[in-house]
Design a protein around this motif. Structure first.
Motif, PDB file in Angstrom:
ATOM      1  N   THR A 244       0.844  -1.206   0.000  1.00 41.61           N
ATOM      2  CA  THR A 244       0.000   0.000   0.000  1.00 41.61           C
ATOM      3  C   THR A 244       0.872   1.246   0.000  1.00 41.61           C
ATOM      4  O   THR A 244       0.629   2.189  -0.752  1.00 41.61           O
ATOM      5  CB  THR A 244      -0.926   0.013   1.233  1.00 41.61           C
ATOM      6  N   GLY A 245       1.905   1.229   0.834  1.00 44.36           N
ATOM      7  CA  GLY A 245       2.768   2.395   0.960  1.00 44.36           C
ATOM      8  C   GLY A 245       3.480   2.772  -0.326  1.00 44.36           C
ATOM      9  O   GLY A 245       3.526   3.952  -0.691  1.00 44.36           O
ATOM     10  N   VAL A 246       4.020   1.771  -1.051  1.00 40.19           N
ATOM     11  CA  VAL A 246       4.775   2.111  -2.265  1.00 40.19           C
ATOM     12  C   VAL A 246       3.871   2.728  -3.341  1.00 40.19           C
ATOM     13  O   VAL A 246       4.341   3.470  -4.195  1.00 40.19           O
ATOM     14  CB  VAL A 246       5.549   0.894  -2.845  1.00 40.19           C
ATOM     15  N   GLN A 247       2.571   2.426  -3.279  1.00 42.01           N
ATOM     16  CA  GLN A 247       1.638   3.043  -4.237  1.00 42.01           C
ATOM     17  C   GLN A 247       1.594   4.563  -4.077  1.00 42.01           C
ATOM     18  O   GLN A 247       1.413   5.281  -5.052  1.00 42.01           O
ATOM     19  CB  GLN A 247       0.212   2.529  -4.013  1.00 42.01           C
ATOM     20  N   PHE A 248       1.723   5.020  -2.846  1.00 43.91           N
ATOM     21  CA  PHE A 248       1.503   6.443  -2.564  1.00 43.91           C
ATOM     22  C   PHE A 248       2.786   7.248  -2.394  1.00 43.91           C
ATOM     23  O   PHE A 248       2.758   8.469  -2.504  1.00 43.91           O
ATOM     24  CB  PHE A 248       0.650   6.595  -1.295  1.00 43.91           C
ATOM     25  N   LEU A 249       3.902   6.577  -2.113  1.00 38.13           N
ATOM     26  CA  LEU A 249       5.128   7.306  -1.827  1.00 38.13           C
ATOM     27  C   LEU A 249       5.935   7.595  -3.085  1.00 38.13           C
ATOM     28  O   LEU A 249       7.010   8.167  -3.011  1.00 38.13           O
ATOM     29  CB  LEU A 249       5.969   6.530  -0.805  1.00 38.13           C
ATOM     30  N   GLY A 250       5.438   7.193  -4.229  1.00 35.08           N
ATOM     31  CA  GLY A 250       6.081   7.514  -5.494  1.00 35.08           C
ATOM     32  C   GLY A 250       5.269   8.549  -6.259  1.00 35.08           C
ATOM     33  O   GLY A 250       4.629   9.422  -5.672  1.00 35.08           O
ATOM     34  N   HIS A 251       5.281   8.439  -7.580  1.00 36.03           N
ATOM     35  CA  HIS A 251       4.526   9.363  -8.437  1.00 36.03           C
ATOM     36  C   HIS A 251       3.676   8.551  -9.402  1.00 36.03           C
ATOM     37  O   HIS A 251       4.117   7.517  -9.903  1.00 36.03           O
ATOM     38  CB  HIS A 251       5.478  10.258  -9.241  1.00 36.03           C
ATOM     39  N   GLN A 252       2.470   9.023  -9.658  1.00 33.38           N
ATOM     40  CA  GLN A 252       1.575   8.340 -10.593  1.00 33.38           C
ATOM     41  C   GLN A 252       0.898   9.348 -11.507  1.00 33.38           C
ATOM     42  O   GLN A 252       0.654  10.485 -11.122  1.00 33.38           O
ATOM     43  CB  GLN A 252       0.493   7.566  -9.831  1.00 33.38           C
ATOM     44  N   LEU A 253       0.604   8.890 -12.705  1.00 33.65           N
ATOM     45  CA  LEU A 253      -0.191   9.689 -13.638  1.00 33.65           C
ATOM     46  C   LEU A 253      -1.011   8.722 -14.474  1.00 33.65           C
ATOM     47  O   LEU A 253      -0.456   7.821 -15.095  1.00 33.65           O
ATOM     48  CB  LEU A 253       0.726  10.515 -14.560  1.00 33.65           C
ATOM     49  N   ARG A 368      11.439  12.731 -18.107  1.00 38.42           N
ATOM     50  CA  ARG A 368      12.831  12.720 -17.658  1.00 38.42           C
ATOM     51  C   ARG A 368      13.181  11.364 -17.039  1.00 38.42           C
ATOM     52  O   ARG A 368      12.326  10.499 -16.895  1.00 38.42           O
ATOM     53  CB  ARG A 368      13.049  13.838 -16.624  1.00 38.42           C
ATOM     54  N   GLU A 369      14.427  11.186 -16.611  1.00 40.43           N
ATOM     55  CA  GLU A 369      14.873   9.920 -16.010  1.00 40.43           C
ATOM     56  C   GLU A 369      14.227   9.730 -14.638  1.00 40.43           C
ATOM     57  O   GLU A 369      13.908  10.703 -13.947  1.00 40.43           O
ATOM     58  CB  GLU A 369      16.397   9.919 -15.850  1.00 40.43           C
ATOM     59  N   ALA A 370      14.090   8.464 -14.251  1.00 39.11           N
ATOM     60  CA  ALA A 370      13.521   8.146 -12.932  1.00 39.11           C
ATOM     61  C   ALA A 370      14.501   8.538 -11.826  1.00 39.11           C
ATOM     62  O   ALA A 370      15.706   8.627 -12.046  1.00 39.11           O
ATOM     63  CB  ALA A 370      13.210   6.654 -12.845  1.00 39.11           C
ATOM     64  N   GLN A 371      13.961   8.767 -10.628  1.00 33.93           N
ATOM     65  CA  GLN A 371      14.792   9.082  -9.467  1.00 33.93           C
ATOM     66  C   GLN A 371      15.629   7.868  -9.077  1.00 33.93           C
ATOM     67  O   GLN A 371      15.173   6.727  -9.198  1.00 33.93           O
ATOM     68  CB  GLN A 371      13.902   9.475  -8.272  1.00 33.93           C
ATOM     69  N   PRO A 372      16.852   8.061  -8.593  1.00 37.21           N
ATOM     70  CA  PRO A 372      17.671   6.918  -8.141  1.00 37.21           C
ATOM     71  C   PRO A 372      16.953   6.156  -7.026  1.00 37.21           C
ATOM     72  O   PRO A 372      16.266   6.755  -6.195  1.00 37.21           O
ATOM     73  CB  PRO A 372      18.950   7.587  -7.605  1.00 37.21           C
TER      74      PRO A 372
END
Length: 674
Positions: A244-253, A368-372
């Motif tokens: 659940t956490g990884v769904q929200f702690l990144g970026h989505q579009l 752009r490139e993904a975050q490290p």
């Protein structure tokens, strides 16, 4: 709520004795040593602060084990659950019952995400919306309008007969993106704000994991205000926390988000600012660009999750992809310019302008490139969803929740964190859960189930069934389910690891029993989860046939069908994570880079937890009887099979088909119990 931290462990133990408060409140209450030990550990954690991880086997009664010390402590408590259903159960049944039994005046509040509450402003806009799909949608809208007159909470779960999949719901609920905040003409009557005010004034607040992480990610007013005032935080069904956490702690579009925005622009423009801009053209431009981006990805993918390590998702032309992303950002920016010119007309346009710029910015970020340290993929289902997420929530838990750095103050050191579930791993440290959740230093407790599994349940692994990769495997599983369910008149749940197997097994069983009047075959997707479970629980009552339920995904956990309604669980194959999934691949690569073995350290523990969850559907009460069938010979042929078998409850083993038939005969209704 009065403070009673003195001797909290002793007070808690007294509540669980045979003559204690719980026994007087609940007729079916029985003192269980495991339940009491878990409650005592929670009490100690509340008194001392720190983190406690508890795996409590099915039947322990973990809900009372954490609620009793939490209520007796007199502290402000935040309870987070995995699902809205469990939220409603805690708030509507368990908490009031316990507070009364313990004689405590507790103020409770239920807080859900925005999408659970009716938005009065958007309801008003929906009345004018000419794009409602059909008469069914219009009828649903009329029912919601009628219900809106009398509801106090605005919680749509309280509305009888409302289908949670209705296309009307997004039109009458708000999101963080489209909410007008204090500028909304209905701000004073807002149900979301009323729920938040209740939460800030309550002693115990019940939320869900989705809301917790969504708020944590954006620092919106909910948790940002609430969490600092709470000293006890409890996560139930904690096994879902990392995913659940990884769904929200990144970026989505998502293209669905963009299409919603285009629809809102058109509706607001035509209603409040007709003639001030070409709203049809602006909305159509955004809509066309979103659909073009989806078309660039195309269809026919083996998996909906496409790897995305370079300039474009796997199998997508990088040049076309870059152009489509640029066109979408441009269309959003153009819409933003049109909206900027009419911002003074009303707050709707101010918010729409902000949404246009935020969406355009997100599109540019995905160019752009993904975050490290993160992984990126495209989810190519009906709508296209672009996702960039961390590999786990460990860093967020350490930095944002436990605050393990030097700046941690006394209040943070005193805060108590409790994480509990029936399945959290297959080793002593529960590392499947504690590692990705940043809880390596937490205290760990494992409490065994009180059920007598050797006498209540049996495990059968059919030796002659085709290997999982064999094209005939699903047909063989369906044939076994058909024969076995026929013997016990339904009462069978078939759990599959893939949607392909779900369809194949479901279709074969429906073809066999359709119109026969013998058994009814329920298949996930052919009705809501709630309706399928309700029908399955009814079984052969009222002259209707017994049931076979064929399901996947969410049905592996959280489904409670006690008694004779469910006596046979068939699992088609070992539930290993899909190796081609981008998140799975990235996690495997990280383990390899650390010199670890991804199969032993990731794939096997994942399968063990999922298998344990599926098996947990079978025995739900001390009086239940049943058989678990795992149609995967790797469980007895491969070395890792011993580890997976050890993760299952200690059921007695059926060695061959004759013993399986004998067990089925003892379950058959005409034969009585086992």
């Amino acid at each position: 709520m009065q403070h009673r931290r003195e001797g909290l462990e002793q007070l808690t133990r007294e509540a669980f004795v045979a003559s204690g408060a719980l026994a007087q409140a609940a007729e079916a209450f029985r003192a269980r040593s495991g339940q009491t030990e878990m409650a005592a550990a929670v009490a100690r954690t509340i008194e001392q602060g720190g983190a406690l991880v508890v795996e409590a086997g099915t039947g322990v009664g973990k809900t009372f084990s954490y609620l009793v010390p939490a209520l007796l402590s007199g502290e402000r408590v935040l309870l987070s659950t995995a699902t809205k259903t469990l939220q409603d159960q805690l708030f509507g049944r368990d908490l009031p019952r316990l507070a009364q039994a313990l004689g405590l005046p507790v103020r409770m509040a239920l807080l859900k995400g925005r999408g659970s509450y009716l938005c009065l402003h958007r309801l008003e806009l929906a009345r004018q919306d000419a794009s409602l799909p059909d008469r069914t949608a219009l009828r649903t809208l009329a029912k919601i309008e009628q219900w809106a007159q009398g509801t106090r909470t605005g919680d749509l779960a309280e509305m009888p007969g409302l289908d949670e999949r209705s296309p009307v719901l997004p039109l009458v609920t708000s999101t963080r993106e489209n909410c007008l905040g204090s500028q909304c003409p209905k701000f004073r009557q807002c149900h979301v704000n009323a729920a938040r005010r209740e939460a800030l004034a309550a002693d115990v607040v019940v939320i869900n994991h989705h809301l917790f992480f969504a708020d944590l990610a954006v620092r919106e007013s909910g948790m940002a205000e609430l969490l600092p005032t709470v000293r006890v935080v409890i996560f139930d069904e904690a096994h879902q926390l990392n995913e659940t956490g990884v769904q929200f702690l990144g970026h989505q579009l998502g293209t669905g988000q963009v299409l919603d925005f285009a629809r809102d622009v058109l509706a607001a423009g035509l209603q409040f600012a007709r003639g001030l801009a070409d709203w049809q053209q602006l909305a159509a431009g955004v809509e066309r660009a979103a659909r073009d981006l989806r078309l660039v990805v195309g269809g026919g993918h083996f998996s909906t999750r496409l790897r995305w390590s370079g300039d474009a998702p796997e199998g997508v032309d990088p040049h076309e992809w870059g152009e489509a992303l640029g066109a979408l950002a441009g269309a959003l920016e153009q819409a933003g310019e049109g909206l900027a010119a009419v911002k003074e007309v009303g707050p709707d346009f101010v918010r729409l302008h902000e949404r246009a710029l935020a969406l355009a910015q997100r599109v540019r970020a995905f160019a752009r490139e993904a975050q490290p340290g993160s992984v990126r993929w495209a989810d190519a289902a009906t709508n296209l969803r672009l996702v960039e997420s961390p590999l786990d929530i460990a860093e967020a838990v350490q930095q944002k929740l436990l605050k393990t750095g030097e700046e941690r103050d006394e209040a943070e050191r005193q805060r108590a964190w409790v994480f509990t579930s029936a399945t959290l791993g297959d080793d002593a440290r529960l590392s499947w859960f504690t590692e990705p959740c940043g809880l390596a230093e937490a205290q760990v407790l494992r409490v065994a189930s009180p059920f007598d599994y050797p006498s209540q349940a049996a495990l059968y692994i059919p030796r002659q069934i085709p290997a999982p990769k064999d094209p005939g495997h699903s047909a063989a599983v369906a044939a076994l389910a058909q024969r076995a369910a026929g013997r016990i008149r339904g009462r069978t749940m078939v759990l599959t690891t893939t949607l392909r197997a779900l369809r194949a097994i479901g279709e074969q069983l429906q073809a066999r029993f359709q119109g026969s009047g013998e058994l009814e075959v329920l298949v996930q997707g052919q009705g809501t989860k709630r309706r399928l479970i309700e029908r399955f629980r009814e079984g052969a009552d009222h002259g209707r046939p017994g049931c076979i339920l064929v399901a996947s995904a969410s049905f592996w956990e959280g489904v409670d069908v006690p008694g004779e309604a469910l006596q046979l669980v068939i699992i088609d194959k070992l539930p290993f994570p899909p190796p081609g999934d981008p998140l799975v691949e990235a996690r495997s690569q990280r383990l390899e880079s650390q010199g670890r073995n991804p199969f032993n350290d990731y794939f096997v523990p994942e399968a063990a937890v999922a298998l344990k969850q599926g098996a947990g559907r079978l025995i739900r009460r001390e009086t239940d009887q049943g058989v678990l069938v795992v149609c995967d010979t790797r469980l007895v042929q491969m070395g890792y099979g011993r580890r997976l078998l050890a993760a299952l409850p200690p059921m007695r083993r059926l060695q061959d088909e004759a013993q399986f038939e004998e067990a089925l005969a003892s379950l058959a209704p005409s034969e009585g119990g086992w």
